[in-house]
Write an enzyme that holds these catalytic residues in place. Structure first.
Site, mmCIF file in Angstrom:
data_model
loop_
_atom_site.group_PDB
_atom_site.id
_atom_site.type_symbol
_atom_site.label_atom_id
_atom_site.label_comp_id
_atom_site.label_asym_id
_atom_site.label_seq_id
_atom_site.Cartn_x
_atom_site.Cartn_y
_atom_site.Cartn_z
ATOM 1 N N ASN A 10 0.868 -1.176 0.000
ATOM 2 C CA ASN A 10 0.000 0.000 0.000
ATOM 3 C C ASN A 10 0.906 1.227 0.000
ATOM 4 O OD1 ASN A 10 -1.792 2.046 0.498
ATOM 5 N ND2 ASN A 10 -2.333 1.375 2.573
ATOM 6 N N LYS A 12 0.131 4.227 -0.362
ATOM 7 C CA LYS A 12 -0.531 5.424 0.192
ATOM 8 C C LYS A 12 -0.273 6.633 -0.726
ATOM 9 C CE LYS A 12 -0.274 3.315 4.706
ATOM 10 N NZ LYS A 12 -0.216 3.462 6.167
ATOM 11 N N HIS A 98 -9.591 1.277 4.577
ATOM 12 C CA HIS A 98 -8.348 1.462 5.331
ATOM 13 C C HIS A 98 -8.615 2.450 6.470
ATOM 14 C CE1 HIS A 98 -4.296 2.703 6.380
ATOM 15 N NE2 HIS A 98 -3.885 1.586 5.809
ATOM 16 N N GLU A 100 -7.061 4.881 7.503
ATOM 17 C CA GLU A 100 -6.824 6.288 7.138
ATOM 18 C C GLU A 100 -8.021 6.857 6.371
ATOM 19 O OE1 GLU A 100 -2.950 5.663 5.400
ATOM 20 O OE2 GLU A 100 -2.175 5.184 7.395
ATOM 21 N N GLU A 168 -5.666 -4.755 10.353
ATOM 22 C CA GLU A 168 -4.657 -3.734 10.601
ATOM 23 C C GLU A 168 -4.999 -2.985 11.885
ATOM 24 O OE1 GLU A 168 -2.521 -2.621 6.673
ATOM 25 O OE2 GLU A 168 -4.202 -1.279 6.976
ATOM 26 N N GLY A 174 2.302 2.316 10.866
ATOM 27 C CA GLY A 174 3.296 3.376 10.767
ATOM 28 C C GLY A 174 3.976 3.724 12.075
ATOM 29 N N SER A 212 3.110 -2.053 10.431
ATOM 30 C CA SER A 212 4.543 -2.150 10.745
ATOM 31 C C SER A 212 5.166 -3.498 10.389
ATOM 32 C CB SER A 212 4.794 -1.804 12.222
ATOM 33 O OG SER A 212 4.420 -0.461 12.482
#
Ligand code: PGA
Length: 250
Positions: A10, A12, A98, A100, A168, A174, A212
């Site tokens: 991904n 992003k 996701h 985000e 996730e 991250g 991560s």
């Protein structure tokens, strides 16, 4: 049930033409040299690069995906991209829900489900993301949160061929933090049981871990019985790192 591992990147909001095409081309070359790779590989570049990355990896085994789509096929939705457009650009997959997107764009389960159903309508594989926040885990609510996301976000008609789930944990994305192997396996087994309430082929459906993932922890995470691959953010931007993660599945 033998499930082939899926290693997904991904990207992003990262990647301009030069670097993005070089990264995709590098991975395609490596995969081409790999005799009978024991894994599938997917890259999800930003929308601006979907078509050119699909072109760059054409003829290789690398699949290309989008990172989001609109629920409708077309119309007055300025700035949005439909699942049909992604398919037309050469994508075979799309990441949906996701964290985000859920956080930054207020996407709830019903929205994610509508988008996932659009993906299936267009012939794309929906990669549906779920995961709890740190506060939810600390409150002992991780399973309840994820169960509700599974119940609310999976598309009607989901099966092992058209849908992938990515677990996730939001607090692992991250941050360099990951749950323990025991926590990951327990959640993946739980997710599979929840998926089985809606999907007859849940035993064959791939459940990816994301958050991560890096070369140093990939072997342990990808070796867990109910972990069927990885959704990799930061480490997917570096060919050596993404490849090192993938080849733990050789
Ligand atoms: P990360 O991101 O690997 O950088 O933690 C994973 C993701 O958000 O898909």
């Amino acid at each position: 049930m033998a499930r082939r591992k899926l290693i997904a990147g991904n990207w992003k909001m990262n990647g301009l033409r030069t670097g993005g095409l070089a990264l995709a081309g590098d991975l395609a070359t490596r995969l081409g040299l790999e005799a009978a790779a024991g894994f599938d590989m997917l890259v999800c570049p930003p929308a601006t690069l979907v078509a050119s990355v699909a072109e760059a990896v054409r003829g290789s085994a690398i699949a290309v995906g989008g990172q989001d789509c609109h629920a409708r096929e077309k119309g007055a939705h300025t700035g949005d991209i439909s699942a049909e457009m992604l398919r037309d650009a050469g994508a075979s997959h799309v990441i949906l829900g996701h964290s985000e997107r859920r956080q930054d764009h207020g996407e709830d389960d019903a929205t994610v489900r509508a988008k996932a159903e659009a993906a299936l309508r267009a012939g794309l594989v929906a990669v549906v993301c779920v995961g709890e926040t740190r506060a939810e885990r600390d409150a002992g609510r991780a399973e309840a949160v994820v169960a509700a996301q599974i119940a609310g976000s999976l598309p009607a008609g989901a099966d092992a061929g058209n849908t992938v789930v990515a677990y996730e944990p939001v607090w692992a994305i991250g941050t360099g933090l990951t749950p323990t192997a025991e926590q990951v396996q327990a959640m993946h087994a739980f997710i599979r049981a929840e998926v089985a309430k809606k999907v007859a082929s849940a035993g064959a459906l791939r459940i990816l871990y994301g958050g991560s993932v890096k070369p140093s922890n990939a072997a342990e995470l990808l070796g867990l019985p109910d972990v069927d691959g990885a959704l990799v953010g930061g480490a997917s931007l570096v060919a050596d790192d993404f490849w090192a993660i993938a080849v733990t599945c050789r």
